[in-house]
Write a protein that holds these residues in place. Structure first.
Motif, short mmCIF file in Angstrom:
data_model
loop_
_atom_site.label_atom_id
_atom_site.label_comp_id
_atom_site.label_asym_id
_atom_site.label_seq_id
_atom_site.Cartn_x
_atom_site.Cartn_y
_atom_site.Cartn_z
N PHE A 162 -57.66 -3.94 6.42
CA PHE A 162 -59.00 -4.30 5.99
C PHE A 162 -58.96 -5.74 5.29
CE2 PHE A 162 -60.13 0.31 4.91
CZ PHE A 162 -60.03 0.66 6.21
N ASN A 163 -60.09 -6.55 5.56
CA ASN A 163 -60.22 -7.76 4.72
C ASN A 163 -60.96 -7.26 3.37
OD1 ASN A 163 -63.00 -7.21 5.40
ND2 ASN A 163 -63.21 -8.81 6.98
N ARG A 164 -61.26 -8.31 2.73
CA ARG A 164 -61.82 -8.14 1.42
C ARG A 164 -63.12 -7.29 1.32
NH1 ARG A 164 -61.01 -10.01 -3.71
NH2 ARG A 164 -62.56 -9.92 -5.20
N THR A 165 -64.01 -7.75 2.17
CA THR A 165 -65.38 -6.87 2.37
C THR A 165 -65.11 -5.49 2.88
OG1 THR A 165 -65.99 -9.19 2.97
CG2 THR A 165 -67.58 -6.87 3.35
N GLU A 166 -63.91 -5.28 3.99
CA GLU A 166 -64.01 -3.91 4.24
C GLU A 166 -63.22 -3.22 3.25
OE1 GLU A 166 -63.00 -4.92 9.08
OE2 GLU A 166 -61.59 -5.28 7.53
N THR A 167 -62.31 -3.93 2.47
CA THR A 167 -61.69 -2.92 1.35
C THR A 167 -62.74 -2.49 0.37
OG1 THR A 167 -59.74 -4.46 1.84
CG2 THR A 167 -59.86 -3.15 -0.49
N GLN A 168 -63.48 -3.64 -0.28
CA GLN A 168 -64.55 -3.29 -0.99
C GLN A 168 -65.40 -1.78 -0.71
OE1 GLN A 168 -67.00 -6.51 -2.90
NE2 GLN A 168 -68.61 -5.14 -3.04
N GLU A 187 -54.23 -9.63 -12.13
CA GLU A 187 -55.54 -9.16 -12.94
C GLU A 187 -56.67 -9.25 -12.04
OE1 GLU A 187 -55.83 -10.28 -17.21
OE2 GLU A 187 -54.25 -11.56 -16.63
N ARG A 188 -56.79 -10.18 -10.99
CA ARG A 188 -57.97 -10.21 -10.02
C ARG A 188 -57.94 -9.05 -9.27
NH1 ARG A 188 -57.26 -15.62 -8.31
NH2 ARG A 188 -57.64 -15.00 -6.27
N LEU A 189 -56.72 -8.73 -8.92
CA LEU A 189 -56.77 -7.58 -7.87
C LEU A 189 -57.35 -6.14 -8.56
CD1 LEU A 189 -55.94 -6.21 -5.09
CD2 LEU A 189 -53.72 -5.87 -6.07
N ILE A 190 -56.68 -6.13 -9.68
CA ILE A 190 -57.05 -4.97 -10.56
C ILE A 190 -58.27 -4.84 -10.99
CG2 ILE A 190 -56.33 -3.71 -12.83
CD1 ILE A 190 -53.24 -5.13 -12.35
N GLU A 191 -59.21 -5.97 -11.39
CA GLU A 191 -60.33 -5.89 -11.88
C GLU A 191 -61.39 -5.47 -10.41
OE1 GLU A 191 -62.90 -5.55 -14.28
OE2 GLU A 191 -61.02 -6.27 -14.95
N VAL A 193 -60.34 -3.73 -7.96
CA VAL A 193 -60.24 -2.06 -7.54
C VAL A 193 -61.09 -1.53 -8.54
CG1 VAL A 193 -58.69 -0.34 -7.51
CG2 VAL A 193 -58.03 -2.49 -6.41
N LYS A 194 -60.86 -1.78 -9.96
CA LYS A 194 -61.71 -1.28 -11.11
C LYS A 194 -63.18 -1.01 -10.94
CE LYS A 194 -60.76 -1.91 -15.32
NZ LYS A 194 -60.00 -2.81 -16.68
N THR A 195 -63.51 -2.29 -10.50
CA THR A 195 -64.89 -2.35 -10.33
C THR A 195 -65.57 -1.66 -9.35
OG1 THR A 195 -64.69 -4.65 -11.02
CG2 THR A 195 -66.78 -4.35 -9.98
N HIS A 196 -64.82 -1.45 -8.14
CA HIS A 196 -65.52 -0.82 -6.74
C HIS A 196 -65.02 0.47 -6.56
CE1 HIS A 196 -67.23 -4.64 -5.94
NE2 HIS A 196 -66.03 -5.42 -6.26
N ALA A 197 -63.56 0.97 -7.22
CA ALA A 197 -63.34 2.40 -6.84
C ALA A 197 -64.21 3.43 -7.46
CB ALA A 197 -62.00 2.60 -7.30
N THR A 198 -64.36 4.41 -6.49
CA THR A 198 -64.90 5.65 -7.21
C THR A 198 -64.06 6.97 -7.39
OG1 THR A 198 -65.56 6.08 -4.65
CG2 THR A 198 -67.22 5.19 -5.92
N CYS A 199 -62.86 6.81 -7.39
CA CYS A 199 -62.03 7.72 -7.75
C CYS A 199 -60.93 7.05 -8.50
CB CYS A 199 -61.30 8.33 -6.37
SG CYS A 199 -60.03 7.13 -5.94
N PRO A 200 -60.27 7.98 -9.30
CA PRO A 200 -59.32 7.57 -10.57
C PRO A 200 -58.20 6.55 -10.09
CG PRO A 200 -59.33 9.91 -10.24
CD PRO A 200 -60.15 9.46 -9.11
#
Length: 398
Positions: A162-168, A187-191, A193-200
């Protein structure tokens, strides 16, 4: 849904991976060379994490062999209770189901982290960075060969290109069930994932680790721990970025001069507070905000501190919650420091570089969590499970 693979099959696949990694060693290193040649960034630590050499392949092979030798983490009884009505109640470990690992530039994660999740009975989704795509796809090819050998579905290990858009989009609305996400990276990657993820999400946070040289420190130990923590591997999240020196340390000036001199032999850039920047080869930093920074570089900040209490307060304000170390001959001071510093790992007279699943007896780690739920510090095989209640009855109703 994939039915849980037997422990015999899981171990056999892991051992087959060891054979395949050895067989494809040269191909893997050559494939990785293409990724390295294509990498045009100037991030030293990123390049270091991207590189696969013979030593790295050896580590991968040892990791899967060790995983295969460990007990099954699934189905372990944690609690049992006999109800007064005759029901037998058990609480046992259970796999999460599907674990998504999102990571940057580290082909070894495709073996080691995936191996831990696989041994724990989980289906693995891998989303690596574009800089390591060739290396990662080659390793996933080996996973599939190992799975097919034991008639297990390729779906147990799946690579998401996936590219960034597909990953989001996948994080926000997964097209398949995802039970847990583990981001491995900056930190950018972690932020993201935290912003967009809908599971733990398990947060494998930043390092920014501190060493406190207490007034009663053994100065030889202090020197060894700081130099090791700073220079052994700058790309590691367990590296040292900050040093606090007790203002009451005997022979303090001599120690600081020796430390600066030693750091300079490794070409470390040294920044200091008002007291330390008086020394040669130390630049004064511009703002206290630097205490928050994780460097992942040959760079260190040294400051003076009044007491253990102040050192604890400073670390709890600025550190990434990863690791911290006190150098002291006073066990009471060390105990106070270790109990009150809010980091996942606390050390007394030892290097923070040991915060690592293999070094702390777990065999390997999926991530090093700076969260407090559901597991803190290195997350090993026995932590990558949830639990389930098993209740056996013979007609009981409530």
């Amino acid at each position: 849904m994939n039915t849980l693979l037997s422990i015999e099959t899981r171990n056999a696949v892991l051992l087959k991976m060891a054979v395949l990694l050895e067989r494809e060693r040269e191909v893997l290193i050559a494939t990785n060379k293409k990724d390295l040649d294509a990498y045009n960034g100037d991030d030293v630590s990123m390049y270091d994490r991207l590189k696969v050499d013979n030593a790295k392949v050896d580590e991968m092979i040892n990791a899967v062999k060790h995983l295969a030798s460990q007990d099954d983490p699934v189905g372990v009884e944690r609690f049992s209770f006999k109800h007064e009505n005759g029901m037998q109640v058990y609480n046992k470990t259970a796999s999460f189901g599907t674990v998504l690992i999102i990571y940057e530039s580290r082909p070894d994660v495709t073996v080691e982290a995936a191996g831990i999740a696989f041994k724990s009975g989980n289906k693995i989704l891998l989303k690596g960075g574009k800089e390591s795509l060739r290396s990662n796809l080659k390793i996933v090819e080996l996973w599939h060969e190992a799975l097919q050998e034991f008639k297990a579905s390729n779906q147990w290990v799946e690579y998401l290109q996936f590219n960034r858009t597909e990953t989001q989009s996948f994080l926000e609305k997964p097209t398949q069930k995802v039970d847990l996400i583990v981001p491995r990276g900056g930190e950018r990657l972690i932020e993201f994932v935290k912003t967009h993820a809908t599971c733990p999400v398990i947060i494998s946070g930043r390092g920014n680790n501190f060493v406190y040289v207490h007034a009663e420190a053994d100065l030889d130990i202090a020197m060894k721990v700081i130099i090791n923590g700073k220079t052994a591997k700058i790309s590691a999240c367990n590296a040292v970025d900050k040093v606090l020196i007790d203002e009451n340390l005997p022979n303090k000036d001599t120690f600081v001069k020796n430390l600066i001199s030693k750091l300079k032999t490794y070409n470390v850039e040294i920044l200091g507070d008002a007291a330390i920047s008086q020394f040669d080869d130390v630049d004064a930093f511009k703002s206290d905000a630097i205490w928050y920074e994780e460097f992942l570089d040959y760079k260190i900040v040294i400051g003076e501190i009044e007491s253990t209490t102040d050192a604890i307060a400073k670390i709890n304000t600025y550190s990434g919650g990863h690791s911290s170390s006190i150098i002291s001959k006073n066990n009471d001071e060390a105990k106070s420091f270790m109990e009150n510093v809010d980091t996942a790992a606390v050390y007394h007279n030892a290097s923070t570089r040991f915060t690592d699943g293999g070094q702390l007896g777990l065999g390997g780690e999926l991530a090093i969590s700076t969260d407090k739920l559901h597991q803190r510090g290195p997350i090993g095989l026995q932590h990558l499970v949830t639990n389930k209640w098993y209740i056996h009855g013979n007609g009981q109703i409530r």
